[in-house]
Design an enzyme around this catalytic site. Structure first.
Site, PDB file in Angstrom:
ATOM      1  CG  HIS A 141     113.129  12.161 118.385  1.00  0.00           C
ATOM      2  ND1 HIS A 141     114.241  12.087 119.180  1.00  0.00           N
ATOM      3  CD2 HIS A 141     113.439  11.495 117.242  1.00  0.00           C
ATOM      4  CE1 HIS A 141     115.196  11.406 118.546  1.00  0.00           C
ATOM      5  NE2 HIS A 141     114.725  11.031 117.363  1.00  0.00           N
ATOM      6  CD  GLU A 142     111.254  10.876 114.211  1.00  0.00           C
ATOM      7  OE1 GLU A 142     112.003  11.186 113.253  1.00  0.00           O
ATOM      8  OE2 GLU A 142     111.542   9.995 115.037  1.00  0.00           O
ATOM      9  CG  HIS A 145     115.769  13.813 113.583  1.00  0.00           C
ATOM     10  ND1 HIS A 145     117.098  13.730 113.952  1.00  0.00           N
ATOM     11  CD2 HIS A 145     115.157  12.735 114.141  1.00  0.00           C
ATOM     12  CE1 HIS A 145     117.278  12.653 114.703  1.00  0.00           C
ATOM     13  NE2 HIS A 145     116.121  12.039 114.837  1.00  0.00           N
ATOM     14  CD  GLU A 199     118.090   9.197 116.456  1.00  0.00           C
ATOM     15  OE1 GLU A 199     117.107   9.203 117.211  1.00  0.00           O
ATOM     16  OE2 GLU A 199     117.993   9.326 115.224  1.00  0.00           O
TER      17      GLU A 199
END
Length: 268
Positions: A141-142, A145, A199
């Site tokens: 997930h990070e 980004h 997100e």
């Protein structure tokens, strides 16, 4: 005077059209919407480099950097598997100067700065008792980004918001209180939805990355089930920069099903 204003609006519109692009390929999850990118990638990367160096330096001085060799090795190993799959979304990311560190701090957090600079805090691993797959979901997930350059997009959005508020205030002849109200409306009508969108994009790309890397995508769902169990004060989704845990879980269930064939293929 009216003609001048109209021509100015047209000029600005043409300028902004040239500032829209998509930083990633769609992948199986289909994240390829065009992004407003007014801020340069070079300036964001340089800021990230300096900020990361400061963070790592501070952790070293406090003796909290990579204090647990087993945990550090685990985080770096999982990260390496995820990083090997970033070409599915952007080829240049394979050549980034990826850095992965663990800071011993009791906080539920992890992040990846522009250019692939990752920090995972020990607190999120210990307090959620993360499996390798769940940890892969968080790191993925990070990483997402960074691949989507969400920091750059948000900085561009904030810059545009400031320009827009000033321009509209001037044209409408708003006083200070009117300008403040407009800023508040922009906060809840522009900034927060963008953040929630980021997100969701990161959830989807991160889940595909973990599936490609050989981690069961259903474990991404488990992360937010665990988050729910932690409890605490809940914030209405419309006022939050993050999707609610419930909506996040619902979306991840659909994404996990979509990318399951990638996970199955990776296991052969």
């Amino acid at each position: 005077m009216k003609l001048t204003k109209i021509l100015a609006i047209i000029f600005v519109g043409i300028f902004f059209i040239g500032c829209f692009a998509s930083t990633t390929k769609a992948g199986l999850v289909g994240v390829d919407s065009r992004q407003l990118l007014l801020v340069s990638a070079e300036s964001m990367n340089e800021s990230a480099r300096l900020s990361y160096a400061k963070t790592i330096g501070s952790a070293k001085s406090k003796s909290t950097l990579n204090t647990d060799p087993a945990m550090t090795k685990r985080v770096q190993s999982i990260s390496a598997k995820l990083i090997s799959q970033v070409g599915a979304f952007r080829d240049d990311a394979l050549k980034w100067n990826w850095q992965v560190n663990v800071i011993n701090q009791d906080t539920l957090n992890a992040w990846c700065m522009p250019g692939g600079r990752i920090v995972v805090y020990s607190g999120i691993i210990k307090r959620l008792n993360l499996t390798d797959g769940e940890l892969a979901a968080i790191i993925g997930h990070e990483i997402a980004h960074a691949l989507r350059e969400h920091s750059r997009e948000q900085a561009s959005s904030d810059q545009l918001q400031g320009i827009g508020i000033f321009a509209i205030s001037a044209v409408a002849g708003l006083d200070a209180s009117g300008t403040q109200l407009l800023a508040q409306l922009a906060q809840y009508g522009i900034s927060l939805p963008f953040s929630r969108s980021h997100e969701t994009e990161a959830d989807r790309i991160g889940t595909e990355l973990m599936a490609r890397a050989g981690y069961n995508p259903n474990e991404a769902i488990n992360v937010w089930v665990k988050m729910n169990k932690l409890g605490g004060d809940s914030v209405p989704e419309i006022l939050s920069t993050h999707p609610s845990n419930e909506s996040r879980i619902a979306d991840l269930k659909e994404v996990a099903q979509k990318v399951m064939p990638l996970y199955t293929a990776s296991r052969k």
